[in-house]
Motif scaffolding. Structure first.
Motif, PDB file in Angstrom:
ATOM      1  N   ARG A   1      12.531   2.438   5.213  1.00 27.71           N
ATOM      2  CA  ARG A   1      11.928   3.782   5.290  1.00 27.71           C
ATOM      3  C   ARG A   1      12.745   4.700   6.187  1.00 27.71           C
ATOM      4  O   ARG A   1      12.625   5.914   6.113  1.00 27.71           O
TER       5      ARG A   1
ATOM      6  N   SER B   1      15.557  -5.664   7.208  1.00 27.75           N
ATOM      7  CA  SER B   1      14.204  -5.623   7.769  1.00 27.75           C
ATOM      8  C   SER B   1      13.406  -4.665   6.904  1.00 27.75           C
ATOM      9  O   SER B   1      13.876  -3.553   6.615  1.00 27.75           O
ATOM     10  N   GLY B   2      12.230  -5.091   6.480  1.00 28.58           N
ATOM     11  CA  GLY B   2      11.457  -4.304   5.521  1.00 28.58           C
ATOM     12  C   GLY B   2      11.231  -2.877   5.972  1.00 28.58           C
ATOM     13  O   GLY B   2      11.565  -1.909   5.272  1.00 28.58           O
ATOM     14  N   SER B   3      10.676  -2.721   7.179  1.00 25.01           N
ATOM     15  CA  SER B   3      10.316  -1.379   7.645  1.00 25.01           C
ATOM     16  C   SER B   3      11.547  -0.473   7.754  1.00 25.01           C
ATOM     17  O   SER B   3      11.430   0.749   7.710  1.00 25.01           O
TER      18      SER B   3
ATOM     19  N   TYR C   1       3.049  -1.877   6.414  1.00 27.90           N
ATOM     20  CA  TYR C   1       3.593  -2.973   5.606  1.00 27.90           C
ATOM     21  C   TYR C   1       3.166  -4.249   6.318  1.00 27.90           C
ATOM     22  O   TYR C   1       3.508  -4.457   7.472  1.00 27.90           O
TER      23      TYR C   1
ATOM     24  N   ASP D   1       1.951  -1.323  16.074  1.00 29.24           N
ATOM     25  CA  ASP D   1       2.678  -2.265  15.220  1.00 29.24           C
ATOM     26  C   ASP D   1       2.541  -3.696  15.756  1.00 29.24           C
ATOM     27  O   ASP D   1       1.581  -3.985  16.452  1.00 29.24           O
ATOM     28  N   ALA D   2       3.513  -4.532  15.450  1.00 29.88           N
ATOM     29  CA  ALA D   2       3.397  -5.949  15.820  1.00 29.88           C
ATOM     30  C   ALA D   2       3.813  -6.170  17.276  1.00 29.88           C
ATOM     31  O   ALA D   2       4.763  -6.881  17.575  1.00 29.88           O
TER      32      ALA D   2
ATOM     33  N   MET E   1       3.260 -11.845  10.009  1.00 26.88           N
ATOM     34  CA  MET E   1       2.767 -11.511   8.663  1.00 26.88           C
ATOM     35  C   MET E   1       2.726 -12.740   7.766  1.00 26.88           C
ATOM     36  O   MET E   1       1.843 -12.871   6.929  1.00 26.88           O
TER      37      MET E   1
ATOM     38  N   ALA F   1       4.742   3.368  10.924  1.00 26.72           N
ATOM     39  CA  ALA F   1       3.943   3.321   9.698  1.00 26.72           C
ATOM     40  C   ALA F   1       2.530   3.840   9.964  1.00 26.72           C
ATOM     41  O   ALA F   1       1.874   3.425  10.929  1.00 26.72           O
TER      42      ALA F   1
ATOM     43  N   SER G   1       7.077  -9.895  13.957  1.00 28.12           N
ATOM     44  CA  SER G   1       6.368  -9.354  12.789  1.00 28.12           C
ATOM     45  C   SER G   1       6.550 -10.307  11.603  1.00 28.12           C
ATOM     46  O   SER G   1       5.628 -10.542  10.831  1.00 28.12           O
TER      47      SER G   1
ATOM     48  N   SER H   1      13.988  -2.982  14.951  1.00 30.09           N
ATOM     49  CA  SER H   1      14.646  -3.503  13.758  1.00 30.09           C
ATOM     50  C   SER H   1      14.769  -2.416  12.692  1.00 30.09           C
ATOM     51  O   SER H   1      15.696  -2.437  11.897  1.00 30.09           O
TER      52      SER H   1
HETATM   53  O1  PMV Z   1      10.076  -4.747   9.088  1.00 28.00           O
HETATM   54  P1  PMV Z   1       9.481  -5.603  10.155  1.00 28.00           P
HETATM   55  O2  PMV Z   1       9.744  -7.058   9.947  1.00 28.00           O
HETATM   56  O3  PMV Z   1       9.867  -5.121  11.534  1.00 28.00           O
HETATM   57  O4  PMV Z   1       7.880  -5.464  10.061  1.00 28.00           O
HETATM   58  C1  PMV Z   1       7.183  -4.299  10.383  1.00 28.00           C
HETATM   59  C2  PMV Z   1       5.724  -4.505  10.391  1.00 28.00           C
HETATM   60  C3  PMV Z   1       4.908  -3.405  11.039  1.00 28.00           C
HETATM   61  O5  PMV Z   1       5.674  -2.699  12.006  1.00 28.00           O
HETATM   62  C4  PMV Z   1       3.733  -4.035  11.762  1.00 28.00           C
HETATM   63  C5  PMV Z   1       4.334  -2.429  10.021  1.00 28.00           C
HETATM   64  C6  PMV Z   1       5.287  -1.418   9.433  1.00 28.00           C
HETATM   65  O6  PMV Z   1       5.034  -1.014   8.289  1.00 28.00           O
HETATM   66  O7  PMV Z   1       6.253  -0.996  10.079  1.00 28.00           O
END
Ligand code: PMV
Length: 325
Positions: free
Chosen positions: A143, A138-140, A16, A283-284, A196, A12, A192, A106
Motif C-alpha cells: 500500500r 511485506s503485505g502492508s 490486513y 497495529d501489531a 496473524m 491501515a 504480525s 516493514s
Molecule cells: O505487512 P505486515 O506483515 O507488517 O502486517 C501488517 C498487519 C497490520 O499492521 C496489523 C495491519 C495492516 O493492514 O497494516
C-alpha cells in the motif's frame, strides 16, 4: 545499477489480518490505509558485478540473521525476474520509524527496497507491478507505493497476479492528521506474521472478523469520498478493535496491548465525550495512532501528552507515494 528511493509508511484503517498464501503473501481480506508523511524509509540499492553475496545496513549498522535473510530473499524475487541469479547488491537503509514497535517499519522498508531495486535494475514497472513485487516482501508494504488513501485488493487468483494496491483518493483529497503515540520502542513479542498465522489457524473469532469486512470497507470508502470524519474514524476504530479481538480467541490467546495502550485508548474516548473528534487505531504492537482534524491538533496532543507512559508523539499528515533521488 544504483538507485535510491524513499517510501512513506502507512496506517491501515481497515486492517490486513490473515494470509491465504504464506509464501506469496496473499491476504484473506481487502485492507485500506492512509499513507503517513512522518514515518519513512530511504534505501539505496547498488548491484555490483563481481560481488559474491548481498550486504545490508540499517541506520548505518550491518544487519545479519533473519532481517538480512528477508532482504536477500526479496532480492531473489527480482534476480529471478531478470534472470541474473548471481547479481548481488549492497543495500543501505535509513529508517525514520521506530523499528518493530508496531509502526509498520516493514511497510516503508519493503516499499523503498522494492522501488530502489526496480530502479537500479532499470525495470520500468507500473505502480501496480511495483505493488505486487512489494507485497511479497511485506503485505502492508504494497500500500506504501501510493500516497493518499489506498486499498489493497486481495485478489482471487492462486498466483497472486490480481493482488495489489490501488489509490482510492490522492493525498490532496483530505487534510487529516495522524499522531503516532510512542509508548515503547522495544521489539514486540509476537510479529504480525506469527500473530496473524496463529489467529487464522486457531481463533474462534476469525470468521467473525472476515464477516465484518465488506460492510466496513464499503462504509469507510463512502466516508472518505464524502470527507465524513466521524464516519471514517468510528469505522476505523471499530475495525481495529475487531482485529485485536481475534487475538483473544486464538490458542494460545495473546494480545498486543499493554496497560499504556489502554490508557491512550481511554484518553481518546475521553476527548470524544468532551466534544473533540479523535479516533484510535493500533497495529501489531502496543503503540497507538490517533486520527484527528487539523483544527483539533493542539487539544488532542495536549491531552495525550498527559498520559504518563507517552514517551513521544510523531505527527503525520497524509503522505505521498514512492519518490526517487
Ligand atoms: O505487512 P505486515 O506483515 O507488517 O502486517 C501488517 C498487519 C497490520 O499492521 C496489523 C495491519 C495492516 O493492514 O497494516
Amino acid at each position: 545499477m544504483r538507485a535510491t528511493a524513499k517510501a512513506n509508511s502507512n496506517i491501515a484503517l481497515i486492517k490486513y489480518w490473515g494470509k491465504r498464501n504464506e509464501r506469496l503473501i496473499l491476504p484473506t481480506n481487502n485492507s485500506l490505509s492512509v499513507t503517513l508523511d512522518g514515518l519513512y524509509t530511504e534505501t539505496t540499492v547498488h548491484f555490483q558485478e563481481g560481488r559474491t553475496e548481498d550486504a545490508f545496513t540499517l541506520n548505518n549498522e550491518p544487519i545479519t540473521g533473519i532481517p538480512f535473510e528477508r532482504v536477500t530473499e526479496f532480492l531473489d524475487i527480482f534476480r529471478s525476474y531478470v534472470g541474473k541469479h548471481n547479481l548481488y547488491a549492497q543495500v543501505d537503509s535509513i529508517n525514520h520509524v521506530p523499528t518493530a514497535a508496531g509502526f509498520a517499519s516493514s511497510a516503508s522498508g519493503f516499499a523503498a527496497l522494492a522501488a530502489a531495486t526496480a530502479k537500479a535494475l532499470q525495470l520500468d514497472l507500473s505502480n501496480e507491478q511495483l505493488s505486487k513485487f512489494t507485497r511479497q516482501g511485506s503485505g502492508s508494504a504494497c500500500r506504501s507505493v501510493y500516497g493518499g488513501f489506498v486499498e489493497w485488493e486481495k485478489g482471487e487468483l492462486d498466483d497472486g497476479s490480481d493482488s495489489f494496491a490501488v489509490q482510492i483518493a490522492p493525498q490532496e483529497h483530505w487534510d487529516l492528521r495522524i499522531a503516532a503515540v510512542v509508548l515503547t520502542a522495544q521489539e514486540k513479542d509476537v510479529s504480525s506474521r506469527d500473530g496473524m498465522k496463529l489467529t487464522v489457524d486457531t481463533s474462534l473469532f476469525y470468521d467473525g472478523w472476515l464477516a465484518g469486512i465488506p460492510h466496513d470497507l464499503q462504509e469507510i470508502k463512502s466516508g472518505i469520498a464524502a470527507r465524513d470524519f466521524e464516519k471514517v474514524g468510528s469505522i476505523a476504530e471499530a475495525n481495529c478493535l475487531k482485529m485485536h479481538a481475534t487475538t483473544l480467541g486464538a490458542n494460545p490467546p495473546f494480545t498486543y496491548w499493554q496497560d499504556s495502550t489502554m490508557a491512550v485508548m481511554q484518553t481518546v474516548h475521553l476527548l470524544r465525550t468532551k466534544g473533540t473528534l479523535a479516533y484510535f487505531t493500533i497495529d501489531a504492537g502496543p503503540n497507538v495512532k490517533v486520527l484527528y482534524l487539523p483544527e483539533d491538533e493542539e487539544q488532542v496532543l495536549r491531552t495525550i501528552r498527559q498520559v504518563d507512559a507517552v514517551t513521544d508523539i510523531i505527527v503525520s499528515k497524509v503522505g505521498d507515494g514512492i519518490s526517487y533521488q
